[in-house]
Design a protein around this motif. Structure first.
Motif, PDB file in Angstrom:
ATOM      1  N   PHE A  63       0.837  -1.203   0.000  1.00 38.06           N
ATOM      2  CA  PHE A  63       0.000   0.000   0.000  1.00 38.06           C
ATOM      3  C   PHE A  63       0.872   1.253   0.000  1.00 38.06           C
ATOM      4  O   PHE A  63       0.661   2.175  -0.775  1.00 38.06           O
ATOM      5  CB  PHE A  63      -0.905  -0.029   1.239  1.00 38.06           C
ATOM      6  N   SER A  64       1.882   1.268   0.861  1.00 38.98           N
ATOM      7  CA  SER A  64       2.703   2.476   0.985  1.00 38.98           C
ATOM      8  C   SER A  64       3.556   2.743  -0.241  1.00 38.98           C
ATOM      9  O   SER A  64       3.985   3.871  -0.454  1.00 38.98           O
ATOM     10  CB  SER A  64       3.573   2.431   2.239  1.00 38.98           C
ATOM     11  N   SER A  65       3.799   1.727  -1.060  1.00 40.97           N
ATOM     12  CA  SER A  65       4.557   1.988  -2.287  1.00 40.97           C
ATOM     13  C   SER A  65       3.750   2.869  -3.231  1.00 40.97           C
ATOM     14  O   SER A  65       4.313   3.505  -4.111  1.00 40.97           O
ATOM     15  CB  SER A  65       4.975   0.689  -2.979  1.00 40.97           C
ATOM     16  N   LEU A  66       2.442   2.942  -3.025  1.00 38.96           N
ATOM     17  CA  LEU A  66       1.602   3.830  -3.834  1.00 38.96           C
ATOM     18  C   LEU A  66       1.505   5.230  -3.247  1.00 38.96           C
ATOM     19  O   LEU A  66       1.346   6.196  -3.985  1.00 38.96           O
ATOM     20  CB  LEU A  66       0.188   3.249  -3.980  1.00 38.96           C
ATOM     21  N   ILE A  67       1.592   5.350  -1.931  1.00 36.44           N
ATOM     22  CA  ILE A  67       1.375   6.670  -1.327  1.00 36.44           C
ATOM     23  C   ILE A  67       2.640   7.323  -0.792  1.00 36.44           C
ATOM     24  O   ILE A  67       2.620   8.484  -0.400  1.00 36.44           O
ATOM     25  CB  ILE A  67       0.320   6.625  -0.198  1.00 36.44           C
ATOM     26  N   GLY A  68       3.761   6.587  -0.781  1.00 35.36           N
ATOM     27  CA  GLY A  68       4.990   7.131  -0.203  1.00 35.36           C
ATOM     28  C   GLY A  68       5.943   7.652  -1.246  1.00 35.36           C
ATOM     29  O   GLY A  68       5.946   7.233  -2.400  1.00 35.36           O
ATOM     30  N   GLU A  69       6.756   8.609  -0.810  1.00 35.33           N
ATOM     31  CA  GLU A  69       7.809   9.122  -1.668  1.00 35.33           C
ATOM     32  C   GLU A  69       9.070   8.296  -1.447  1.00 35.33           C
ATOM     33  O   GLU A  69       9.223   7.652  -0.420  1.00 35.33           O
ATOM     34  CB  GLU A  69       8.073  10.596  -1.348  1.00 35.33           C
ATOM     35  N   ARG A  70       9.969   8.314  -2.394  1.00 37.15           N
ATOM     36  CA  ARG A  70      11.230   7.571  -2.268  1.00 37.15           C
ATOM     37  C   ARG A  70      12.011   8.134  -1.092  1.00 37.15           C
ATOM     38  O   ARG A  70      12.056   9.331  -0.881  1.00 37.15           O
ATOM     39  CB  ARG A  70      12.066   7.709  -3.545  1.00 37.15           C
ATOM     40  N   ASP A  71      12.665   7.252  -0.304  1.00 32.87           N
ATOM     41  CA  ASP A  71      13.361   7.739   0.878  1.00 32.87           C
ATOM     42  C   ASP A  71      14.871   7.707   0.725  1.00 32.87           C
ATOM     43  O   ASP A  71      15.401   7.154  -0.220  1.00 32.87           O
ATOM     44  CB  ASP A  71      12.921   6.986   2.124  1.00 32.87           C
TER      45      ASP A  71
END
Length: 183
Positions: A63-71
């Motif tokens: 899920f977070s791969s869709l809503i997160g920015e690259r870190d």
């Protein structure tokens, strides 16, 4: 367009293209219409949590791969800067604190369930486990035909291979910390 819409749209497009999928193919895999997928990729739509889970399951990503920015190597998350994804008339809010990374195999969220919230979460692919800690208030979690009541300080772990429901029957906000592990 909000920042979160732009991030979501860019991530969906990037992952879809990496998998060499057309919008039609992703629609068939996710159950989300081609038109809605196009709107999401263009940042013209603010998708619900359920829609994002359908896309994540269709792409077989977190899920977070869709809503997160690259870190980067060090990530500091300031709570007042994290935009929530909301659903159920904003009674359910989820904040992505640490998005999924292939090297870590987990993601961490803060969930808020306002009084009267009943949120049904889509099943997750591939033996995914959820670890839920009730930081404030109380809630119930229904999974596998079982209802588990959590009070402040309680925690539960379960395999999320079928849909599961979070409910807040109290008059107070429930706040949870959620770790999703991808084996």
């Amino acid at each position: 367009m909000s920042d979160i819409q732009a991030v979501i749209g860019g991530n969906v497009r990037r992952i879809r293209r990496m998998r060499a999928l057309s919008l039609d193919q992703l629609s068939a895999l996710s159950g989300v219409s081609k038109g809605m997928l196009s709107q999401i990729e263009n940042g013209d739509s603010s998708p619900t949590v359920s829609t994002l889970w359908k896309i994540a399951n269709g792409l077989e990503v977190s899920f977070s791969s869709l809503i997160g920015e690259r870190d980067s190597e060090v990530s500091i998350v300031r709570g007042d800067t994290v935009d929530p994804v909301t659903e159920d008339e904003e009674l359910y809010r989820v904040f992505s604190y640490f998005p999924y990374d292939d090297s870590r195999k987990f993601e961490i969220y803060r969930m808020e369930l306002l009084p009267g919230c009943r949120h049904v979460s889509e099943r997750h692919h591939g033996g995914v486990e959820e670890y839920l800690y009730a930081a404030e208030g109380s809630l119930s979690v229904a999974v596998g035909g079982r209802v588990i009541h959590l009070n402040q300080g309680d925690a539960v772990r379960f395999r999320a291979m079928e849909s599961h429901t979070y409910e807040n029957h109290s008059a107070e906000k429930a706040v949870c910390h959620l770790l999703i592990y991808y084996p």
